[in-house]
Design an enzyme around this catalytic site. Structure first.
Site, PDB file in Angstrom:
ATOM      1  CB  ILE A   1      -0.950  -0.011   1.226  1.00  0.00           C
ATOM      2  CG1 ILE A   1      -1.937   1.159   1.195  1.00  0.00           C
ATOM      3  CG2 ILE A   1      -0.181  -0.054   2.535  1.00  0.00           C
ATOM      4  CD1 ILE A   1      -3.047   1.077   2.243  1.00  0.00           C
ATOM      5  CB  CYS A   2       0.983   4.146   0.849  1.00  0.00           C
ATOM      6  SG  CYS A   2       1.500   5.854   1.063  1.00  0.00           S
ATOM      7  N   GLY A   3       3.404   4.120  -0.460  1.00  0.00           N
ATOM      8  CA  GLY A   3       4.762   4.176  -0.983  1.00  0.00           C
ATOM      9  C   GLY A   3       5.374   2.820  -1.253  1.00  0.00           C
ATOM     10  CB  ALA A   4       4.817  -0.583   0.120  1.00  0.00           C
ATOM     11  CB  THR A   5       2.414   0.676  -4.727  1.00  0.00           C
ATOM     12  OG1 THR A   5       2.326   2.109  -4.649  1.00  0.00           O
ATOM     13  CG2 THR A   5       1.329   0.047  -3.867  1.00  0.00           C
TER      14      THR A   5
END
Length: 203
Positions: A107-111
């Site tokens: 999710i979020c920056g991990a993507t």
């Protein structure tokens, strides 16, 4: 036999983005098979990390001890290190999981970290915005979906603004709840409809 869902932990982890998912994986209430899952935190080392909310977490295990064959899923929350070498060990392990057919949820920056690693090039996915990923120069733009959360094979991705949809996708993939229970769960937490609570409590 209890299966472990591993939650990656690192400095600047966005605490709130995984809260719904891990709480309802770990708490057996309404579960299809109570006791099937447990949640464990995994870091690059066993040294404490500090989340974005200032919570200090002592990892239960380390990445070199976690393999696809001893994990049910790897969950990656957003963070401020996704585009640095500090996050690379987590994308490397995500690659191992995906190649082995074990689910990864980001999710979020991990993507963004997965995009930089080439892991979104051949799977439908979402993120905070198409422009966010496009600015990274990745090759998966044609597969971007403007949706809160997207599941393609064993990869779940979500926007930072969709932690409940992210949790729903995770709970569905792991078959934590029966489908009608998951529907009521999302009615309560996703749509804020009190009817969902009454349905859940009615069994």
């Amino acid at each position: 036999m209890t299966e472990t869902v591993h939650v990656a932990v690192y400095d600047t982890l966005a605490d709130w983005e995984v809260g719904h998912a891990i709480a309802h994986i770990n708490k057996p209430l309404w579960h299809k098979h109570p006791g099937r899952y447990t949640v464990a935190t995994v870091g690059t080392t066993r040294e404490p990390v500090t989340t974005m909310g200032g919570i200090r977490i002592l990892p239960d295990t380390t990445l070199d001890e976690v393999r696809p064959d001893n994990s049910a899923m790897l969950i990656l929350a957003g963070n401020d290190i996704w585009n640095t070498g500090q996050f690379s060990p987590f994308t490397d392990r995500a690659r191992d999981f995906l190649e082995a057919g074990v689910p990864v949820a980001a999710i979020c920056g991990a993507t963004g970290g997965l995009a930089l690693a080439g892991l979104l090039d051949d799977r439908a996915h979402t993120s905070n915005a198409a422009e966010f990923l496009a600015g990274l120069g990745y090759a998966g733009g044609a597969l971007y979906r403007d949706e809160p959360a997207v599941t393609d094979r064993n990869l779940i991705t979500a926007s930072a603004t969709a932690p409940v949809e992210f949790a729903r996708a995770i709970l569905e993939r792991l078959e934590v709840f029966e489908p009608h229970v998951l529907e009521s769960w999302f009615k309560l937490y996703g749509r804020r409809d009190p009817a969902g609570f009454h349905e859940l409590m009615a069994g």
